[in-house]
Design a protein around this motif. Structure first.
Motif, PDB file in Angstrom:
ATOM      1  N   ASN A  77     -23.968  -5.094 -53.362  1.00 23.45           N
ATOM      2  CA  ASN A  77     -24.673  -4.422 -52.255  1.00 23.45           C
ATOM      3  C   ASN A  77     -24.372  -2.933 -52.288  1.00 23.45           C
ATOM      4  O   ASN A  77     -23.965  -2.342 -51.273  1.00 23.45           O
ATOM      5  N   ASN A  78     -24.558  -2.315 -53.439  1.00 21.27           N
ATOM      6  CA  ASN A  78     -24.106  -0.941 -53.623  1.00 21.27           C
ATOM      7  C   ASN A  78     -24.798   0.040 -52.673  1.00 21.27           C
ATOM      8  O   ASN A  78     -24.159   0.942 -52.133  1.00 21.27           O
ATOM      9  N   GLN A  79     -26.105  -0.126 -52.453  1.00 26.35           N
ATOM     10  CA  GLN A  79     -26.825   0.785 -51.568  1.00 26.35           C
ATOM     11  C   GLN A  79     -26.317   0.679 -50.130  1.00 26.35           C
ATOM     12  O   GLN A  79     -26.186   1.682 -49.425  1.00 26.35           O
TER      13      GLN A  79
END
Length: 409
Positions: free
Chosen positions: A267-269
């Motif tokens: 879930n980098n964003q």
């Protein structure tokens, strides 16, 4: 009472009392600044915690699985020849984690991991009559898995229980197939295995895709359906500090030799958005603090100019430069402390008004906002230190005044 106070405190408090209007304005400015800091800090922290809880409450912090299968050429280049190879990526089949019980016990011994739950998951079909939906079958150990994802809190119908003949489905899948608690669905997998299971509960995890795709069944049932008898496809982890999940995942990967992926990577964003929100919160606090410091400094500079004669008389009567310095530093600290106390009360009042105004359509609070006692202490200490720092320049100026010039001036 005055006899018990040092001369510096008596002079500082008298100066503040004689310029009551100025003191009131600067204390009010500090109070507004601290109130904004308390209100915005609590609001942003509550908003972040709410978003964080909604996103991470439906997934583990770290997932341990087998390393991905990599295609390799059957032969390597030999000296003097050029080997032309067209390698295609291998399809990733459902396979068990090697020695998963040993890995599970290793994870339970780590102090930075809060919960461990093995799962057997893979693709399948949920079939009712002529209708079918593609789903992800997730086999779980119920009492362990609810420490990862609190499924009992997400149920909208039925009760949380899982036996070898039970299943829990999402609201979207239930709507698509027209089923409810007590109905039966046939579940089939690509290897030709199928089973008829009863729906014991319906969940809502806040995501249409998850509510349509995820089907929770008992671990042994999933192992039989997916051809993973005695095996699991992954081990789910919850860590003590979610923001350290990437570091923990790296350590787990090195310890086990398996693939460990954290929520930060998948879930980098979302993670970048949380960091941006934190940074903006810090900026707000810094700029409000700077404005408070500028206000205190400007008022005390004016006070030095207005009270030059008094300062000169005090110096002529034997007052030292250190005492003159202390007088204005005390004024800055007192203004900062009193302003912080008033600002904390103002911030609490604003939060109370916000709780009354910010409501969902059903009347429930938009999200929980609580103020940690440490925030009040931090605000008081910061405002006092800001008052001291802001008073430094006018204090030094007062200490350097020549008593003869000041009295004539």
């Amino acid at each position: 009472m005055n006899r018990l106070l040092p001369i510096e405190w008596i002079a500082a408090l008298r100066f503040l009392n004689e310029g009551r209007l100025q003191t009131l304005f600067i204390v009010g400015g500090v109070a507004i600044g601290v109130g904004v800091i308390v209100f915005m800090s609590a609001l942003l922290d509550g908003m972040q915690a709410n978003i964080f809880r909604r996103v991470l409450s439906s997934q583990p912090h770290i997932v341990i699985s087998r390393p991905k299968d990599v295609a390799r050429p059957l032969r390597t280049e030999r000296p003097g020849e050029i080997l032309l190879v067209n390698l295609q990526k291998r399809s990733q089949l459902v396979a068990s984690v090697d020695q998963w019980r040993k890995v599970r016990e290793q994870m339970r011994l780590r102090g930075d991991i809060d919960a461990v739950s093995p799962t057997a998951s893979g693709p399948g079909f949920a079939i009712r009559g002529d209708a079918s939906e593609s789903v992800t079958l997730i086999g779980i150990e119920p009492q362990q898995y609810i420490r990862i994802v609190p499924l009992p809190d997400k149920l909208v119908a039925g009760s949380f229980r899982l036996t070898t003949t039970d299943m829990i489905v999402g609201t979207q899948l239930a709507d698509d197939l027209g089923v409810r608690v007590g109905d039966k669905l046939r579940v089939a997998t690509a290897n030709g295995t199928s089973a008829t299971l009863s729906i014991v509960a319906i969940f809502d995890l806040g995501s249409k895709g998850v509510n349509q795709r995820n089907v929770y069944i008992e671990l042994a049932t999933a192992q039989n359906l997916l051809g993973l008898v005695g095996g699991v496809s992954s081990i789910d982890l919850t860590v003590v500090d979610p923001f350290q999940a990437e570091d923990v995942a790296r350590q787990v990967g090195e310890q086990t030799g398996l693939l460990a992926e954290s929520w930060i990577k998948t879930n980098n964003q979302f993670f970048l958005g949380l960091n941006a929100q934190k940074f903006s919160s810090y900026l707000i606090r810094v700029f409000v603090g700077l404005s408070v410091a500028a206000g205190i400094a400007s008022v005390l500079v004016v006070s030095v100019v207005q009270r030059s004669k008094e300062i000169g008389i005090l110096r002529a009567m034997g007052g030292s430069r250190r005492q003159m310095l202390s007088i204005f530093l005390i004024q800055g600290a007192v203004v900062g402390l009193v302003g912080s106390l008033a600002g904390s009360a103002l911030g609490t009042l604003l939060l109370g008004l916000w709780r009354l105004a910010a409501r969902n359509p059903d009347g429930t609070p938009m999200f929980a906002v609580t103020v940690d006692l440490g925030l009040y202490v931090w605000a008081a200490v910061l405002a006092t230190l800001t008052g001291l720092a802001a008073a430094m320049t006018p204090a030094v100026r007062a200490a350097r005044l020549d008593p003869v010039v000041a009295i004539r001036g």
